[in-house]
Design an enzyme around this catalytic site. Structure first.
Site: not given
Ligand code: NDP
Length: 338
Positions: A55, A289, A296
């Site tokens: 990452y 982010s 929440e």
């Molecule tokens: P999520 O599906 O939880 O998405 C997170 C994103 O959604 C946030 O960064 C934000 O983005 C938005 N969000 C979250 N909560 C809210 C809210 N309450 N209101 C509005 N927007 C919100 O998970 P990720 O896709 O971030 O994945 C989580 C983790 O999974 C990663 O950090 C990593 O550790 C792991 N991962 C592992 C992988 C693998 O291959 N093993 C691949 C991908 C992820 P924003 O504000 O920018 O819109």
């Protein structure tokens, strides 16, 4: 506070909401905001944190190490991963060879400022390295005290079975798989979950909110919100989220609004409670982010959705949910990337 669940067939408990820092820390958001997000997670009772060597080419591990520095180590569960290219991305800076595993764990521990990780995960299946070599290297990492448990990510049912058998022979515990799973991406239900249950392997599921799409903030026909992942080019988020930003998916997601309101939940909380309803899941691995999102989302812990609500969610998303087990196989590259 947040409930904890056992990870696979082990005595290790992890917070059922776990914070990850893919695309965010050192990418979409800078160091200060990323540290605030970790602090919000600690304040809310999250004890488990996930990152990877790849990452932002190590920067995400460094930021997590800095954010957790000074915390009581025994009260935290710190997870990282190995497989994707790191550093100068030379021929041995990738994959699951003995050489790369041995070098990558040391670099990860240094960046994370810790003597051990609780879980060391194979980020993908490596088709170019004998599985015996990989598992032997993991066993040596565990025996050296650098990792307590072993996990994998996006392995198929057959790969899990083979890895688990070797781990047992070597006397180490392979206790988790980290696949994508959400109400929109259900491909592990057919094969990966049944096999994992049999083997005593839990799922730690990534993108449980489909990268934010299940919060309902991306509206069909409207511009994507300013500052959202869909606008992130530095961390690469805009490319990853693209698959979910279609008119039919966004329309289906809107159908969840009254269901969430009926439960007194936000859509994000509903999406996470849906994932946590499945007892094959040890944790929903959330990203954020900004700190308010963590505050929440953690309120999904302990929410019980009844059968009628689960059925209503499934029905709303049925036309667009992806369920084909063959999708898992496609996620591990047939050959190493460099
Ligand atoms: P999520 O599906 O939880 O998405 C997170 C994103 O959604 C946030 O960064 C934000 O983005 C938005 N969000 C979250 N909560 C809210 C809210 N309450 N209101 C509005 N927007 C919100 O998970 P990720 O896709 O971030 O994945 C989580 C983790 O999974 C990663 O950090 C990593 O550790 C792991 N991962 C592992 C992988 C693998 O291959 N093993 C691949 C991908 C992820 P924003 O504000 O920018 O819109």
């Amino acid at each position: 506070m947040i409930n904890h669940r056992y990870l696979g067939n082990s005595g290790l408990r992890i917070s059922e909401l776990t914070l990850g820092n893919w695309v965010t820390a050192g990418g979409q958001v800078g160091r200060d905001r990323a540290v605030e997000v970790v602090q919000a997670a600690l304040d809310a009772g999250i004890t488990t944190f996930d990152t990877a060597d790849t990452y932002m080419n190590g920067a995400a591990e460094s930021i997590l190490g800095e954010a957790l520095h000074g915390q009581r180590r025994a009260s935290l569960e710190v997870f990282t991963k190995v497989y994707f290219p790191t550093g100068p991305k030379g021929p041995n800076d990738t994959g699951l060879s003995r050489k790369h595993i041995m070098e990558s764990i040391d670099a990860s521990l240094q960046r994370l400022r810790t003597d051990y990780v609780d879980l060391y995960q194979a980020h993908r299946y490596d088709h170019d390295t004998p599985l015996e070599e990989t598992m032997q290297a993991f066993a040596d990492v565990v025996r050296a005290g650098k990792a307590l448990y072993i996990g994998v990510s996006e392995w198929t049912a057959d790969q899990l079975r083979a890895g688990h058998a070797l781990a047992q022979d070597l006397g180490i515990q392979l206790i988790s798989n980290q696949p994508q799973y959400s109400a929109l991406w259900r491909v592990i239900e057919g094969e990966v979950i049944p096999t994992s249950r049999e083997l005593g392997i839990s799922q730690i599921v990534w993108s449980p909110l489909a990268q934010g799409v299940l919060t309902g903030k991306y509206r069909p026909g409207a511009a994507v919100p300013e500052g959202s992942r869909a606008t992130d080019h530095k961390g690469g988020g805009s490319r990853f989220i693209e698959r979910f930003l279609t008119e039919d998916i966004l329309l289906a997601v809107q159908r969840l609004e009254p269901i969430a309101a009926g439960q007194g939940l936000t859509m994000a909380q509903l999406g996470l409670a849906w994932v946590l309803h499945n007892d094959a899941v040890a944790a929903a691995l959330i990203g954020a982010s900004r700190p308010e999102q963590v505050a929440e989302n953690v309120r999904a812990s302990g929410v019980e959705l009844d059968g009628a609500t689960m059925a209503a969610i499934d029905e709303a998303l049925a036309p667009v949910a992806i369920t084909d087990p063959a999708e898992t196989e496609k996620v591990s590259p047939r050959h190493r990337l460099v």
